[in-house]
Design a protein around this motif. Sequence first.
Motif, short mmCIF file in Angstrom:
data_model
loop_
_atom_site.label_atom_id
_atom_site.label_comp_id
_atom_site.label_asym_id
_atom_site.label_seq_id
_atom_site.Cartn_x
_atom_site.Cartn_y
_atom_site.Cartn_z
N GLY A 319 0.77 -1.23 0.00
CA GLY A 319 0.00 0.00 0.00
C GLY A 319 0.80 1.28 0.00
O GLY A 319 2.03 1.30 0.06
N LEU A 320 0.04 2.39 -0.06
CA LEU A 320 0.62 3.71 -0.22
C LEU A 320 1.43 4.14 0.98
O LEU A 320 2.53 4.69 0.83
N GLU A 321 0.93 3.92 2.18
CA GLU A 321 1.63 4.42 3.36
C GLU A 321 3.02 3.82 3.49
O GLU A 321 3.99 4.53 3.80
N ALA A 322 3.13 2.52 3.26
CA ALA A 322 4.43 1.86 3.37
C ALA A 322 5.39 2.39 2.32
O ALA A 322 6.58 2.62 2.59
N ALA A 323 4.89 2.58 1.11
CA ALA A 323 5.74 3.11 0.04
C ALA A 323 6.21 4.52 0.37
O ALA A 323 7.37 4.87 0.14
N LEU A 324 5.27 5.35 0.90
CA LEU A 324 5.66 6.71 1.27
C LEU A 324 6.68 6.71 2.41
O LEU A 324 7.61 7.52 2.43
N MET A 325 6.50 5.83 3.38
CA MET A 325 7.43 5.77 4.49
C MET A 325 8.83 5.43 4.00
O MET A 325 9.82 6.05 4.42
N THR A 326 8.92 4.45 3.09
CA THR A 326 10.22 4.09 2.54
C THR A 326 10.83 5.26 1.76
O THR A 326 12.02 5.56 1.88
N LEU A 327 9.98 5.94 0.96
CA LEU A 327 10.45 7.08 0.18
C LEU A 327 10.97 8.19 1.08
O LEU A 327 12.04 8.77 0.84
N LEU A 328 10.26 8.48 2.16
CA LEU A 328 10.65 9.56 3.06
C LEU A 328 11.91 9.20 3.85
O LEU A 328 12.76 10.07 4.13
N GLN A 329 12.02 7.93 4.25
CA GLN A 329 13.24 7.50 4.95
C GLN A 329 14.46 7.64 4.05
O GLN A 329 15.53 8.11 4.48
N ASP A 330 14.33 7.22 2.78
CA ASP A 330 15.44 7.36 1.83
C ASP A 330 15.78 8.83 1.63
O ASP A 330 16.96 9.22 1.57
N TYR A 331 14.74 9.67 1.52
CA TYR A 331 14.97 11.11 1.33
C TYR A 331 15.72 11.69 2.53
O TYR A 331 16.67 12.46 2.36
N GLN A 332 15.31 11.33 3.72
CA GLN A 332 15.95 11.87 4.92
C GLN A 332 17.39 11.42 5.03
O GLN A 332 18.28 12.21 5.38
N SER A 333 17.64 10.17 4.68
CA SER A 333 19.01 9.66 4.78
C SER A 333 19.93 10.27 3.74
O SER A 333 21.12 10.50 4.00
N HIS A 334 19.44 10.55 2.55
CA HIS A 334 20.27 11.10 1.48
C HIS A 334 20.43 12.62 1.60
O HIS A 334 21.50 13.15 1.31
N SER A 335 19.36 13.33 2.01
CA SER A 335 19.41 14.80 2.04
C SER A 335 19.82 15.36 3.39
O SER A 335 20.26 16.50 3.48
N GLY A 336 19.65 14.57 4.44
CA GLY A 336 19.93 15.07 5.77
C GLY A 336 18.86 16.01 6.29
O GLY A 336 19.05 16.65 7.33
N THR A 337 17.73 16.11 5.60
CA THR A 337 16.64 16.99 6.01
C THR A 337 15.73 16.26 6.98
O THR A 337 15.40 15.08 6.78
N GLN A 338 15.31 16.95 8.02
CA GLN A 338 14.39 16.36 8.99
C GLN A 338 13.02 16.18 8.34
O GLN A 338 12.49 17.09 7.71
N VAL A 339 12.43 15.00 8.51
CA VAL A 339 11.13 14.69 7.93
C VAL A 339 10.19 14.28 9.05
O VAL A 339 10.47 13.33 9.80
N ASP A 340 9.06 15.00 9.19
CA ASP A 340 8.01 14.65 10.14
C ASP A 340 6.83 14.11 9.36
O ASP A 340 6.37 14.73 8.38
N THR A 341 6.33 12.97 9.78
CA THR A 341 5.22 12.33 9.07
C THR A 341 4.04 12.14 10.01
O THR A 341 4.21 11.93 11.22
N LEU A 342 2.86 12.20 9.43
CA LEU A 342 1.63 11.90 10.16
C LEU A 342 0.68 11.22 9.20
O LEU A 342 0.16 11.84 8.26
N PHE A 343 0.49 9.91 9.42
CA PHE A 343 -0.42 9.13 8.59
C PHE A 343 -1.62 8.75 9.45
O PHE A 343 -1.47 8.07 10.47
N ASP A 344 -2.79 9.17 9.04
CA ASP A 344 -4.01 8.87 9.78
C ASP A 344 -5.10 8.49 8.78
O ASP A 344 -5.93 9.31 8.37
N THR A 345 -5.06 7.23 8.36
CA THR A 345 -6.02 6.74 7.36
C THR A 345 -6.76 5.54 7.91
O THR A 345 -6.39 4.97 8.93
N GLN A 346 -7.80 5.15 7.20
CA GLN A 346 -8.62 4.01 7.61
C GLN A 346 -8.26 2.78 6.79
O GLN A 346 -7.49 2.85 5.83
N ALA A 347 -8.83 1.65 7.20
CA ALA A 347 -8.53 0.38 6.52
C ALA A 347 -9.00 0.42 5.08
O ALA A 347 -9.97 1.09 4.73
#
Length: 455
Positions: A319-347
Amino acid sequence: MPLKAKLILLTLLPLLIVTASISWISIYQAKTLGQKEVTVFRESLINAKEAALKDSVDLALDAIAHIYHDPNLDTSDAQQRVKKILTNLRYGTDGYFFVYDKNGVNLVHPIMPELIGQNLINIQDQQGDYLIASLLSQAQSGGGYHQYLWQKPSTGATVNKLSYSEWLDKWEWMIGTGLYIEDVSEDVDMMQQAINHNIDTIFFSIVVILTVTVAVIIVITLAINLHEHRLADRNLKELAHKTVMFQEAEKKHLARELHDGINQLLVSSKCHLELLSIQSIDSKFVDYLNKSMYSLTLAINEVRHISHKLRPSALDDIGLEAALMTLLQDYQSHSGTQVDTLFDTQAGRLDSDVATTLYRVVQESLNNIVKHAEATKVEVHLKQMGNLLQLIIRDNGKGFDSQNKNQQKGIGLRNMRERVEFIGGEFELSSEQGFGTELTVLLNLDGLVYDGTND
């Protein structure tokens, strides 16, 4: 000239030409017919007046016939009796009879008795008409009519008068009477005004009808052009979306091939080399073997990286949330930019096109932040509120003037907006110099979520 203006002009030009021609012909015929009607109307009124005058003179002749034709009466006595009868004989408001001898001397005039005995053969009206001479000529030729200007007794105004005269042969007298016909002119003028009003009404109606027709044609033409433009724009967007989705499908297929095909072959090769390394081999080959395994490890990682960049497997698998989490983790590790996430979705899982669109929006936004924003912090919020899904991407970078249209013409921003709008979402971008940028996507999830039980 714009194409729409040319189309409208080409549509209206024949109509205007035909309408102008028909209008000119109609108005010309109406004027011609009106003039004929006025002429006929005036002639009919004059004919009615003439008939009335002749009847009046005939009645006067009948009134004096017993004296005029009595052979036993003295001529002088008979003439005096006839003068008396004619002087007293009146009709209507201003109707009377007048008598002149062959030389133009007035013998009877009940309205202006001062004229009696005067020779009026040379009298003229205001238009220079020798009216008495003309009436004598008409009478001597068998009776006839003549129009001239004369003072009306009841009003004192000089108006048109129509007279009829006949000749008494035995005494060589001219007896006649007249009617004031200013009412004929008034009636004719009223009819002329009515005809002119009708012509003006016809012209005004034609102008109104033409104006309304032109307006309707313009509105219809613009509506058709707008519909065609919208249809073409929608078809173009649909084609662009299909092209993007086709590219996504190709990327997905290629990522699968890299992950399940080439990557598995590389992993298998590395396993065989590892098995070979535990065998007793000549020490001089161990170094080559280790280098080969190291190269295979780099190749495996590179293939995985390329596969993930083409199409993250998590987007299709979990699903989308897992893909976004992976994308944001890679972005944070490569850019050094702090990333704050908030996922609040339903099943439930999103439709593939929707999930892909949202993932690409986040991916493109992160690329823009890296290239332009100089941000130290990025926030990504994915919230579901009933049937609405809201995606917010916010950074604390240098921002830009979002009111400047030239700054919103980048292909990345345009692609994001078009992709979001195509799936029925709303795309909003706000930014200000020195205060960062915020991107918001709002999407109605009706029909775009499924439970995934049949996957």
